[in-house]
Write a protein that holds these residues in place. Sequence first.
Motif, PDB file in Angstrom:
ATOM      1  N   ASP A  44       0.863  -1.186   0.000  1.00 42.13           N
ATOM      2  CA  ASP A  44       0.000   0.000   0.000  1.00 42.13           C
ATOM      3  C   ASP A  44       0.903   1.242   0.000  1.00 42.13           C
ATOM      4  OD1 ASP A  44      -1.682   2.151   0.576  1.00 42.13           O
ATOM      5  OD2 ASP A  44      -2.914   0.983   1.968  1.00 42.13           O
ATOM      6  N   LYS A  45       0.899   1.994  -1.084  1.00 38.87           N
ATOM      7  CA  LYS A  45       1.772   3.168  -1.227  1.00 38.87           C
ATOM      8  C   LYS A  45       1.447   4.259  -0.198  1.00 38.87           C
ATOM      9  CE  LYS A  45       4.436   1.600  -4.266  1.00 38.87           C
ATOM     10  NZ  LYS A  45       5.735   1.152  -3.815  1.00 38.87           N
ATOM     11  N   GLU A  48       3.322   3.216   2.858  1.00 34.87           N
ATOM     12  CA  GLU A  48       4.743   3.431   2.581  1.00 34.87           C
ATOM     13  C   GLU A  48       5.102   4.915   2.736  1.00 34.87           C
ATOM     14  OE1 GLU A  48       7.543   2.797  -1.261  1.00 34.87           O
ATOM     15  OE2 GLU A  48       6.252   1.103  -0.738  1.00 34.87           O
ATOM     16  N   ASP A  49       4.280   5.789   2.189  1.00 37.60           N
ATOM     17  CA  ASP A  49       4.501   7.235   2.320  1.00 37.60           C
ATOM     18  C   ASP A  49       4.394   7.692   3.772  1.00 37.60           C
ATOM     19  OD1 ASP A  49       4.949   7.558  -0.368  1.00 37.60           O
ATOM     20  OD2 ASP A  49       2.959   8.376  -0.813  1.00 37.60           O
TER      21      ASP A  49
END
Length: 121
Positions: A44-45, A48-49
């Motif tokens: 899941d980006k 991650e961010d």
Amino acid sequence: MISSGMVFWKMLKEKKFLAEEILTCLGDMKFNMEPKSSAYLNDDKNIEDAIACAEALARIPQQELKWGRGIVKYFCFDLQRFYYKKVVAAEIKRYEYINKKKFELPKTKYKKPILEKMLEK
């Protein structure tokens, strides 16, 4: 930079290799404010961010010790302000709630980082 009191250009005339020190500072800040590691990877980006942002935020005090508070404030103003006004303030409130007593900082002497000392001269 001049209006912020960071007159690097004056120091370049007086100090040998100061430009290299400034480039090292900026490179280190870029690396620490945009951390890359396999530990931060996630399918899941958004997660991650969020992890990378939290890690960058947690590095603000380290950067201040290394390069000086004024320099970090100049280059990372919003991040530094958010860290102290929101994150630290919330942690202090949590400490006071859990311990049922007022938070007090220990009495310690502040040591200026090398680059901050150089800029004062």
